[in-house]
Design a protein around this motif. Sequence first.
Motif, PDB file in Angstrom:
ATOM      1  N   THR A 176       0.826  -1.255  -0.014  1.00  0.00           N
ATOM      2  CA  THR A 176      -0.098   0.174  -0.012  1.00  0.00           C
ATOM      3  C   THR A 176       1.033   1.255   0.001  1.00  0.00           C
ATOM      4  O   THR A 176       1.956   1.362   0.241  1.00  0.00           O
ATOM      5  CB  THR A 176      -0.977  -0.048   1.294  1.00  0.00           C
ATOM      6  OG1 THR A 176      -0.221   0.163   2.403  1.00  0.00           O
ATOM      7  CG2 THR A 176      -1.904  -1.089   1.292  1.00  0.00           C
TER       8      THR A 176
ATOM      9  N   ARG B 100       0.962   8.962  -7.277  1.00  0.00           N
ATOM     10  CA  ARG B 100       0.239   7.468  -7.642  1.00  0.00           C
ATOM     11  C   ARG B 100      -0.100   7.034  -6.049  1.00  0.00           C
ATOM     12  O   ARG B 100       0.740   7.136  -5.246  1.00  0.00           O
ATOM     13  CB  ARG B 100       1.409   6.618  -7.828  1.00  0.00           C
ATOM     14  CG  ARG B 100       1.923   6.854  -9.262  1.00  0.00           C
ATOM     15  CD  ARG B 100       3.184   5.788  -9.677  1.00  0.00           C
ATOM     16  NE  ARG B 100       3.872   6.468 -10.813  1.00  0.00           N
ATOM     17  CZ  ARG B 100       5.037   5.668 -11.165  1.00  0.00           C
ATOM     18  NH1 ARG B 100       5.432   4.621 -10.353  1.00  0.00           N
ATOM     19  NH2 ARG B 100       5.518   6.073 -12.393  1.00  0.00           N
TER      20      ARG B 100
ATOM     21  N   ILE C 282      -2.107   4.166  -4.222  1.00  0.00           N
ATOM     22  CA  ILE C 282      -2.731   2.667  -4.216  1.00  0.00           C
ATOM     23  C   ILE C 282      -3.795   2.709  -3.675  1.00  0.00           C
ATOM     24  O   ILE C 282      -3.972   2.819  -2.167  1.00  0.00           O
ATOM     25  CB  ILE C 282      -1.618   1.821  -3.567  1.00  0.00           C
ATOM     26  CG1 ILE C 282      -0.359   1.573  -4.426  1.00  0.00           C
ATOM     27  CG2 ILE C 282      -2.441   0.086  -3.633  1.00  0.00           C
ATOM     28  CD1 ILE C 282       0.860   0.832  -3.744  1.00  0.00           C
ATOM     29  N   THR C 283      -5.030   2.523  -4.314  1.00  0.00           N
ATOM     30  CA  THR C 283      -6.375   2.553  -3.541  1.00  0.00           C
ATOM     31  C   THR C 283      -6.955   1.297  -3.273  1.00  0.00           C
ATOM     32  O   THR C 283      -7.962   1.147  -2.318  1.00  0.00           O
ATOM     33  CB  THR C 283      -7.597   3.332  -4.699  1.00  0.00           C
ATOM     34  OG1 THR C 283      -7.612   2.569  -5.721  1.00  0.00           O
ATOM     35  CG2 THR C 283      -6.985   4.788  -4.767  1.00  0.00           C
ATOM     36  N   THR C 284      -6.391   0.178  -3.830  1.00  0.00           N
ATOM     37  CA  THR C 284      -6.672  -1.234  -3.304  1.00  0.00           C
ATOM     38  C   THR C 284      -5.169  -1.758  -3.100  1.00  0.00           C
ATOM     39  O   THR C 284      -4.309  -1.869  -4.315  1.00  0.00           O
ATOM     40  CB  THR C 284      -7.478  -1.894  -4.494  1.00  0.00           C
ATOM     41  OG1 THR C 284      -8.896  -1.361  -4.541  1.00  0.00           O
ATOM     42  CG2 THR C 284      -7.831  -3.452  -3.797  1.00  0.00           C
ATOM     43  N   PRO C 285      -4.803  -2.399  -2.232  1.00  0.00           N
ATOM     44  CA  PRO C 285      -3.623  -2.937  -2.205  1.00  0.00           C
ATOM     45  C   PRO C 285      -3.255  -3.923  -3.198  1.00  0.00           C
ATOM     46  O   PRO C 285      -4.091  -4.696  -3.793  1.00  0.00           O
ATOM     47  CB  PRO C 285      -3.720  -3.731  -0.831  1.00  0.00           C
ATOM     48  CG  PRO C 285      -4.730  -3.140   0.037  1.00  0.00           C
ATOM     49  CD  PRO C 285      -5.572  -2.741  -0.834  1.00  0.00           C
ATOM     50  N   LEU C 286      -1.955  -3.777  -3.617  1.00  0.00           N
ATOM     51  CA  LEU C 286      -1.299  -4.628  -4.808  1.00  0.00           C
ATOM     52  C   LEU C 286      -0.866  -6.041  -4.076  1.00  0.00           C
ATOM     53  O   LEU C 286      -0.278  -6.142  -3.086  1.00  0.00           O
ATOM     54  CB  LEU C 286      -0.129  -3.749  -5.176  1.00  0.00           C
ATOM     55  CG  LEU C 286      -0.318  -2.408  -5.825  1.00  0.00           C
ATOM     56  CD1 LEU C 286       0.924  -1.841  -6.406  1.00  0.00           C
ATOM     57  CD2 LEU C 286      -1.436  -2.380  -6.920  1.00  0.00           C
TER      58      LEU C 286
ATOM     59  N   GLY D 277      -4.914  -5.565  -7.359  1.00  0.00           N
ATOM     60  CA  GLY D 277      -4.835  -4.266  -6.887  1.00  0.00           C
ATOM     61  C   GLY D 277      -5.086  -3.057  -7.753  1.00  0.00           C
ATOM     62  O   GLY D 277      -5.112  -3.351  -8.821  1.00  0.00           O
TER      63      GLY D 277
ATOM     64  N   VAL E  31      -4.162   1.193  -8.669  1.00  0.00           N
ATOM     65  CA  VAL E  31      -3.541   2.273  -8.421  1.00  0.00           C
ATOM     66  C   VAL E  31      -4.034   3.435  -9.197  1.00  0.00           C
ATOM     67  O   VAL E  31      -4.438   3.257 -10.420  1.00  0.00           O
ATOM     68  CB  VAL E  31      -1.983   2.300  -9.065  1.00  0.00           C
ATOM     69  CG1 VAL E  31      -1.111   3.401  -8.744  1.00  0.00           C
ATOM     70  CG2 VAL E  31      -1.341   0.952  -8.488  1.00  0.00           C
TER      71      VAL E  31
ATOM     72  N   ASP F 240      -5.762  -1.280 -13.233  1.00  0.00           N
ATOM     73  CA  ASP F 240      -6.556  -2.309 -12.338  1.00  0.00           C
ATOM     74  C   ASP F 240      -5.738  -3.461 -12.682  1.00  0.00           C
ATOM     75  O   ASP F 240      -5.889  -3.764 -13.741  1.00  0.00           O
ATOM     76  CB  ASP F 240      -7.820  -2.303 -12.647  1.00  0.00           C
ATOM     77  CG  ASP F 240      -8.734  -3.371 -11.727  1.00  0.00           C
ATOM     78  OD1 ASP F 240      -8.036  -4.255 -11.105  1.00  0.00           O
ATOM     79  OD2 ASP F 240      -9.956  -3.282 -11.694  1.00  0.00           O
ATOM     80  N   TYR F 241      -5.000  -3.997 -11.837  1.00  0.00           N
ATOM     81  CA  TYR F 241      -4.413  -5.394 -12.007  1.00  0.00           C
ATOM     82  C   TYR F 241      -5.050  -6.463 -12.046  1.00  0.00           C
ATOM     83  O   TYR F 241      -4.761  -7.746 -12.348  1.00  0.00           O
ATOM     84  CB  TYR F 241      -3.275  -5.415 -10.994  1.00  0.00           C
ATOM     85  CG  TYR F 241      -2.207  -4.451 -11.101  1.00  0.00           C
ATOM     86  CD1 TYR F 241      -1.077  -4.809 -12.233  1.00  0.00           C
ATOM     87  CD2 TYR F 241      -2.117  -3.223 -10.211  1.00  0.00           C
ATOM     88  CE1 TYR F 241      -0.150  -3.845 -12.428  1.00  0.00           C
ATOM     89  CE2 TYR F 241      -0.911  -2.459 -10.578  1.00  0.00           C
ATOM     90  CZ  TYR F 241       0.209  -2.717 -11.586  1.00  0.00           C
ATOM     91  OH  TYR F 241       1.306  -1.822 -11.792  1.00  0.00           O
TER      92      TYR F 241
END
Length: 92
Positions: free
Chosen positions: A12, A27, A29-33, A45, A47, A60-61
């Motif tokens: 995060t 940058r 990280i809005t949802t943990p990678l 995750g 970003v 979005d990964y």
Amino acid sequence: TPSPWDDQYLVTGVAGGTTFRGLEYTRVITTPLAIDRACRFITAGIVEISAGDNPAAILDYGTGTCDALASVTIDGVTREIILRHNHRRFPG
């Protein structure tokens, strides 16, 4: 376990700076990678990337599949992309 290659962890944070052209960027990280050392790529995750007055890009990964696919959304338009680099530069 003794082997680091079965490790999984979440990243995060926030990063920012100035590009070589003088453009301020952030940058977030809005949802943990999700990092799975057994996979070459980030598996999940989101970003949010902002630069100057440009519309934010959402990277979005995905939801956990080990693949080179991600999506980028800018101004409500989403495109699927193929990732070329891996996460090996992350600590762990």
